[in-house]
Scaffold this active site. Sequence first.
Site, PDB file in Angstrom:
ATOM      1  N   ASN A 157       0.893  -1.300   0.166  1.00  0.00           N
ATOM      2  CA  ASN A 157       0.274   0.126  -0.403  1.00  0.00           C
ATOM      3  C   ASN A 157       0.938   1.524   0.512  1.00  0.00           C
ATOM      4  O   ASN A 157       0.125   1.963  -0.369  1.00  0.00           O
ATOM      5  CB  ASN A 157      -1.102  -0.122   0.892  1.00  0.00           C
ATOM      6  CG  ASN A 157      -1.819  -0.699   1.424  1.00  0.00           C
ATOM      7  OD1 ASN A 157      -2.617  -1.378   0.162  1.00  0.00           O
ATOM      8  ND2 ASN A 157      -2.213  -1.517   2.039  1.00  0.00           N
ATOM      9  N   ASP A 158       2.158   0.850   0.349  1.00  0.00           N
ATOM     10  CA  ASP A 158       2.622   2.094   0.626  1.00  0.00           C
ATOM     11  C   ASP A 158       3.264   3.135  -1.132  1.00  0.00           C
ATOM     12  O   ASP A 158       3.616   2.401  -2.019  1.00  0.00           O
ATOM     13  CB  ASP A 158       4.238   2.009   0.856  1.00  0.00           C
ATOM     14  CG  ASP A 158       5.162   2.808   1.277  1.00  0.00           C
ATOM     15  OD1 ASP A 158       5.489   2.767   2.529  1.00  0.00           O
ATOM     16  OD2 ASP A 158       5.683   3.708   0.337  1.00  0.00           O
ATOM     17  N   LEU A 159       3.236   4.633  -1.346  1.00  0.00           N
ATOM     18  CA  LEU A 159       3.103   5.271  -2.504  1.00  0.00           C
ATOM     19  C   LEU A 159       4.579   4.966  -3.129  1.00  0.00           C
ATOM     20  O   LEU A 159       4.743   4.588  -4.244  1.00  0.00           O
ATOM     21  CB  LEU A 159       1.833   6.772  -2.182  1.00  0.00           C
ATOM     22  CG  LEU A 159       0.558   6.287  -1.921  1.00  0.00           C
ATOM     23  CD1 LEU A 159      -0.079   8.284  -1.481  1.00  0.00           C
ATOM     24  CD2 LEU A 159      -0.381   5.881  -3.000  1.00  0.00           C
TER      25      LEU A 159
END
Length: 214
Positions: A157-159
């Site tokens: 989920n880390d951009l």
Amino acid sequence: MSIMQEKLLAPGGALDQLAAIDPDIAQALTRFGPPPDRSLPANFETLARTILGQQISRAAASSIWTRMCDQGCSTASVIALKAPDDLLQFGLSRRKAEYLIGIANEVKSGRLDLAKLSSMSGDDVQKRLIEMRGIGIWTADNFRLFALGDMDAWPANDLALQEGMKRLKNLVERPSAKDLLALGDAWRPFRGAGALMLWHLYGILVRKVTIDEV
């Protein structure tokens, strides 16, 4: 050298293994060198600061934590005795205050033994951590990677990871979390090493940090 860096950089370690699997990683490693040591202690402070960092900038989270430390409110034993209103003065939202108090109580009571997590599988660590209110998969996987040195942790989920993968693979668009999960399958069981390289690329190519500053 930290445990994480030893697992990552030792001859035949996770990064060497990953570079053998993926030529794009091998090329990035040759061009930019290995990622810096970002390891953190496997303690309450690391978990608390990861929670503080959810959905706000690193600078904002650090500022909040500094104020808490200055007022002697940074340990599980102290925070467990606080009410949510007591923590709002430091800049926390009520919800994050409730999260920290709940997790501090888990640690203080011994129900959450952070020292034992290193002997558990990555999946079991994730399962145990996300049982607690305020800890989602992103937080759990960051703790797995940075605090426990889990070389297969994959915070999809880390951009920044998504943007790093876009740059590594020359993708037209930044992959979604679902896309990143699928892309990471080819890197098992070295996805954590891949995550560290992607953050490294993001820092250099997007944030424009020089290699000397990394």
